[in-house]
Design a protein around this motif. Structure first.
Motif, PDB file in Angstrom:
ATOM      1  N   THR A 151       0.836  -1.203   0.000  1.00  0.00           N
ATOM      2  CA  THR A 151       0.000   0.000   0.000  1.00  0.00           C
ATOM      3  C   THR A 151       0.865   1.245   0.000  1.00  0.00           C
ATOM      4  O   THR A 151       0.603   2.211  -0.734  1.00  0.00           O
ATOM      5  CB  THR A 151      -0.926   0.001   1.232  1.00  0.00           C
ATOM      6  OG1 THR A 151      -1.906  -1.024   1.077  1.00  0.00           O
ATOM      7  CG2 THR A 151      -1.634   1.342   1.389  1.00  0.00           C
ATOM      8  N   GLN A 203       0.391   0.141  -4.328  1.00  0.00           N
ATOM      9  CA  GLN A 203      -0.327  -1.047  -4.787  1.00  0.00           C
ATOM     10  C   GLN A 203      -1.532  -1.272  -3.873  1.00  0.00           C
ATOM     11  O   GLN A 203      -1.455  -1.994  -2.893  1.00  0.00           O
ATOM     12  CB  GLN A 203       0.602  -2.261  -4.765  1.00  0.00           C
ATOM     13  CG  GLN A 203       1.866  -2.093  -5.586  1.00  0.00           C
ATOM     14  CD  GLN A 203       2.825  -3.259  -5.422  1.00  0.00           C
ATOM     15  OE1 GLN A 203       2.401  -4.399  -5.234  1.00  0.00           O
ATOM     16  NE2 GLN A 203       4.120  -2.971  -5.475  1.00  0.00           N
ATOM     17  N   ARG A 204      -2.643  -0.672  -4.207  1.00  0.00           N
ATOM     18  CA  ARG A 204      -3.795  -0.620  -3.306  1.00  0.00           C
ATOM     19  C   ARG A 204      -4.722  -1.815  -3.547  1.00  0.00           C
ATOM     20  O   ARG A 204      -5.612  -1.781  -4.395  1.00  0.00           O
ATOM     21  CB  ARG A 204      -4.536   0.698  -3.462  1.00  0.00           C
ATOM     22  CG  ARG A 204      -3.692   1.886  -2.983  1.00  0.00           C
ATOM     23  CD  ARG A 204      -4.415   3.197  -3.221  1.00  0.00           C
ATOM     24  NE  ARG A 204      -5.649   3.332  -2.474  1.00  0.00           N
ATOM     25  CZ  ARG A 204      -5.726   3.678  -1.194  1.00  0.00           C
ATOM     26  NH1 ARG A 204      -4.615   3.910  -0.495  1.00  0.00           N
ATOM     27  NH2 ARG A 204      -6.892   3.801  -0.603  1.00  0.00           N
ATOM     28  N   THR A 205      -4.495  -2.874  -2.780  1.00  0.00           N
ATOM     29  CA  THR A 205      -5.343  -4.060  -2.808  1.00  0.00           C
ATOM     30  C   THR A 205      -5.905  -4.270  -1.407  1.00  0.00           C
ATOM     31  O   THR A 205      -5.132  -4.323  -0.446  1.00  0.00           O
ATOM     32  CB  THR A 205      -4.545  -5.308  -3.231  1.00  0.00           C
ATOM     33  OG1 THR A 205      -3.977  -5.091  -4.524  1.00  0.00           O
ATOM     34  CG2 THR A 205      -5.455  -6.536  -3.269  1.00  0.00           C
TER      35      THR A 205
END
Length: 390
Positions: free
Chosen positions: A306, A310-312
């Motif tokens: 994050t 990398q926003r998962t």
């Protein structure tokens, strides 16, 4: 956001994994690792088992060999805890007065052991959270010693099992009727109670501790809430833990049973949290804060990604385990205090695999008693939200 310098505060499983993920995913800037513990990162689950029994030497606790730590190319600030976060100025102040600037911050300060207010910390009284705690307790667990454990959760029952195996006379005290009742319900709690009784442990459940007795500066007993007194050569207080967030007060972060994060483990722009200290929005289970070893590793990876953009959403299947005597208890999901129902075997004797389910019959948690293979199959039913016949 450009991350010229990332600071990781708390370098146990979650913080170390976050640091490794940052490097693996391409962070080439400065990396500063801060922890109040002077030791290099070590594993905590063995503290109440292998280290406490004396099966492991201290060096076996190391999470990574020294070569792997050196490969991180990080600046290590061990033995000096953080004591303030200034979000506006983007720096962390350490207890020695040093200020460490950051573009990205990982908060992984974990938890500390809760203590009874009337236990002074005199010789003979212990908590169990650090290597030093475990070594101090181990020195006093000698055959014939009267050991009193306050708290019948996982830590208390694991330590009680070790003490009983060493040959101590063990008494476990808890306000609930059964050990692990809060985590696994009455039926499995009853099974755990019988396991301990079979090994000579005295269970005083449904009882509380009102005071301790000291003599010549040493703890020698406890006073129960009904006035009864129990002799204690050794007292272990295992009544849970609280998130280490003192240093974050006044920072502007939301603090409520940990550091409040969104589903991406983000607490503020450029600030993420991971591990025992993080309270985050699980997409399926709602707000959670998990004190589980596997969660620390997985969340450390997620939080670092994050930070790198990398926003998962972080949506793991919670997993934890407990080793007591010759039994391994494993749990997937988010169990409640409701009873489990056996799918294979019997909750009353021998190995078993069991489930909790919702009103529609869909599995919400699975638990196993020396049944690892069957439990892995049930885990998939949990992931798929499928009904299972009991």
């Amino acid at each position: 956001m450009t991350l010229d310098q990332v600071v990781v505060v708390g370098v146990s499983a979650a913080g170390l994994t976050a640091a490794e993920t940052l490097r693996r995913e391409g962070h080439g800037g400065r990396l500063v690792l801060v922890d109040g513990d002077p030791r290099p990162p070590y594993d905590r689950p063995p503290l109440s088992k292998q280290l406490l029994r004396g099966d492991w030497a201290e060096d076996k606790l190391a999470l990574r060999p020294s070569s792997a730590l050196e490969a991180l190319d990080a600046e290590w600030r061990l033995g000096v805890p953080a004591d303030h976060l200034d979000l506006g100025a983007r720096h962390v102040r350490l207890a020695d007065g040093a200020e460490v600037a950051f573009d990205g911050l990982v908060i992984a300060t974990g938890v500390r052991a809760r203590r009874l207010p009337f236990v002074s910390g005199s010789p003979g009284a212990h908590v169990l959270r650090t290597v030093e705690d475990a070594l101090a307790l181990r020195r006093e667990l000698v055959p014939g010693a009267a050991v009193v454990v306050v708290g019948a959760g996982f830590l208390g029952t694991e330590a009680a099992a070790v003490a009983a195996q060493i040959g101590c006379h063990v008494t476990v005290i808890d306000p609930l009727d059964l050990p692990l009742q809060r985590q696994l319900g009455r039926r499995i709690g009853g099974r755990v109670a019988q396991l301990h009784r079979d090994h000579g442990v005295t269970l005083l459940c449904g009882r509380g501790v009102a005071d301790v007795r000291e003599k010549d500066g040493r703890t020698v007993g406890v006073v129960l809430d009904d006035g009864a007194e129990i002799v204690a050569d050794v007292l272990l207080v295992a009544i849970g833990a609280e998130p280490v967030t003192d240093w974050l007060r006044g920072s502007g972060l939301l603090l409520d049973d940990g550091v409040q994060c969104d589903e991406f483990c983000q607490a503020a722009p450029g600030v993420v949290a991971a591990g025992d200290v993080a309270s985050w929005l699980h997409p399926a289970l709602g707000r959670l804060r998990l004190e589980h070893r596997m969660n620390a590793t997985e969340q450390g990876m997620a939080a670092a990604k994050t930070l790198l953009g990398q926003r998962t959403p972080f949506a793991p299947v919670p997993y934890f385990w407990s080793d007591q005597y010759d039994v391994r208890i494993q749990v997937y999901g988010r169990p409640t205090a409701d009873d489990f129902a056996a799918v294979e075997g019997s909750l009353d004797e021998g190995p078993f695999a069991a489930v909790q389910h919702d009103a529609d019959g869909r599995v919400t948690a699975v638990a196993g008693w020396n049944m690892p293979r069957q439990l892995r199959a049930l885990r998939q039913a949990l992931v798929d939200q499928q009904p299972v016949s009991c």
